[in-house]
Design a protein around this motif. Structure first.
Motif, PDB file in Angstrom:
ATOM      1  N   ALA A   1       0.849  -1.200   0.000  1.00 55.24           N
ATOM      2  CA  ALA A   1       0.000   0.000   0.000  1.00 55.24           C
ATOM      3  C   ALA A   1       0.881   1.246   0.000  1.00 55.24           C
ATOM      4  N   PRO A   2       0.486   2.278  -0.764  1.00 55.04           N
ATOM      5  CA  PRO A   2       1.283   3.509  -0.761  1.00 55.04           C
ATOM      6  C   PRO A   2       1.207   4.184   0.607  1.00 55.04           C
ATOM      7  N   LEU A   3       2.353   4.644   1.079  1.00 51.71           N
ATOM      8  CA  LEU A   3       2.444   5.337   2.363  1.00 51.71           C
ATOM      9  C   LEU A   3       2.997   6.734   2.133  1.00 51.71           C
TER      10      LEU A   3
ATOM     11  N   GLY B   1       7.058  12.440  11.107  1.00 49.90           N
ATOM     12  CA  GLY B   1       7.967  11.794  10.174  1.00 49.90           C
ATOM     13  C   GLY B   1       7.655  10.331   9.969  1.00 49.90           C
ATOM     14  N   GLY B   2       6.632   9.807  10.638  1.00 51.53           N
ATOM     15  CA  GLY B   2       6.231   8.424  10.433  1.00 51.53           C
ATOM     16  C   GLY B   2       5.499   8.273   9.114  1.00 51.53           C
ATOM     17  N   LEU B   3       5.256   7.038   8.725  1.00 51.27           N
ATOM     18  CA  LEU B   3       4.553   6.756   7.483  1.00 51.27           C
ATOM     19  C   LEU B   3       3.143   6.269   7.776  1.00 51.27           C
ATOM     20  N   VAL B   4       2.185   6.718   6.952  1.00 50.24           N
ATOM     21  CA  VAL B   4       0.773   6.354   7.104  1.00 50.24           C
ATOM     22  C   VAL B   4       0.186   6.111   5.717  1.00 50.24           C
ATOM     23  N   PRO B   5      -0.923   5.346   5.641  1.00 51.50           N
ATOM     24  CA  PRO B   5      -1.590   5.195   4.342  1.00 51.50           C
ATOM     25  C   PRO B   5      -2.070   6.545   3.831  1.00 51.50           C
ATOM     26  N   ASP B   6      -2.079   6.683   2.515  1.00 55.44           N
ATOM     27  CA  ASP B   6      -2.487   7.933   1.890  1.00 55.44           C
ATOM     28  C   ASP B   6      -3.944   8.262   2.209  1.00 55.44           C
ATOM     29  N   ILE B   7      -4.313   9.506   2.025  1.00 62.94           N
ATOM     30  CA  ILE B   7      -5.627  10.000   2.429  1.00 62.94           C
ATOM     31  C   ILE B   7      -6.787   9.252   1.754  1.00 62.94           C
ATOM     32  N   GLY B   8      -6.583   8.631   0.620  1.00 61.63           N
ATOM     33  CA  GLY B   8      -7.651   7.905  -0.059  1.00 61.63           C
ATOM     34  C   GLY B   8      -7.937   6.531   0.515  1.00 61.63           C
ATOM     35  N   ALA B   9      -7.094   6.040   1.430  1.00 59.71           N
ATOM     36  CA  ALA B   9      -7.300   4.704   2.005  1.00 59.71           C
ATOM     37  C   ALA B   9      -8.548   4.709   2.886  1.00 59.71           C
ATOM     38  N   PRO B  10      -9.343   3.618   2.870  1.00 58.53           N
ATOM     39  CA  PRO B  10     -10.550   3.552   3.704  1.00 58.53           C
ATOM     40  C   PRO B  10     -10.210   3.673   5.185  1.00 58.53           C
ATOM     41  N   GLU B  11     -11.111   4.316   5.933  1.00 57.45           N
ATOM     42  CA  GLU B  11     -10.954   4.433   7.381  1.00 57.45           C
ATOM     43  C   GLU B  11     -11.814   3.387   8.070  1.00 57.45           C
ATOM     44  N   LEU B  12     -11.229   2.700   9.055  1.00 62.58           N
ATOM     45  CA  LEU B  12     -11.922   1.662   9.823  1.00 62.58           C
ATOM     46  C   LEU B  12     -11.627   1.863  11.302  1.00 62.58           C
ATOM     47  N   GLU B  13     -12.539   1.419  12.161  1.00 66.00           N
ATOM     48  CA  GLU B  13     -12.314   1.454  13.613  1.00 66.00           C
ATOM     49  C   GLU B  13     -11.754   0.102  14.049  1.00 66.00           C
TER      50      GLU B  13
END
Length: 191
Positions: free
Chosen positions: A94-96, A102-114
């Motif tokens: 998955a693109p980060l 400075g950490g890496l996270v999924p891009d803004i288009g990735a689905p959000e889940l609880e």
């Protein structure tokens, strides 16, 4: 209390760096194996992990193992200061993107889940199940919000060298359910 926590952050970060330099690959594999042997998940579980930052114990082998078992993995995203975290879906490849510290996270288009389980990084933990983070209170706010809505587990991942006698505690601090280190699993809360 802030001065006590600041001093503890400094000393425990140094201990974590030493443990990381000496044990990182071995410890991450032991943590993965202990975790998989000790915790059960429903097939629909959503597990929040984290992308390793600085000398945090690396959860990626565990993330891959959980993903291979069919669990959905999400990564935390700090969207606002002094607010609970959001969680975006992650999978191998998955693109980060770079985030706040400075950490890496999924891009803004990735689905959000609880999530129903959180793998929690830290600088230190004690035998009462309290952790010391970087001071933003994100995990405490997140756990308070999620626990108010239903059952959720918070499982810390750390080096054994990060264990301390006591964490200076505030009323807003959330207790972990367990911590997994290279030495094994310590449980704190009854599920």
């Amino acid at each position: 209390m802030d001065a006590d926590k600041a001093a503890l952050r400094k000393t425990t970060e140094a201990r974590r760096q030493q443990a990381h330099a000496a044990l990182s690959e071995r410890a991450r594999d032991l943590v993965r194996d202990s975790f998989l042997e000790s915790f059960e998940f429903s097939p629909s579980s959503v597990v929040a992990a984290y992308w390793p930052f600085r000398s945090e114990i690396d959860p990626r082998p565990l993330m891959l193992a959980l993903h291979a078992r069919g669990h959905r993995i999400v990564l935390p995203v700090a969207v606002r200061t002094a607010a609970p975290l959001d969680f975006r879906l992650w999978g191998p490849g998955a693109p980060l993107v770079k985030a706040g510290l400075g950490g890496l996270v999924p891009d803004i288009g990735a689905p959000e889940l609880e999530p129903d389980t959180l793998l929690v990084p830290m600088l230190a933990f004690d035998d009462a199940g309290y952790r010391l983070g970087y001071g933003g209170g994100f995990y405490d706010r997140t756990l308070e919000k999620l626990r108010a809505a239903g059952p959720v587990r918070a499982i810390g991942l750390a080096y054994e060298a990060q264990r301390v006698a006591a964490i200076p505690r505030e009323t807003t601090d959330q207790q972990l359910d367990a911590v997994v280190t290279e030495a094994g699993v310590t449980h704190f809360r009854k599920a």
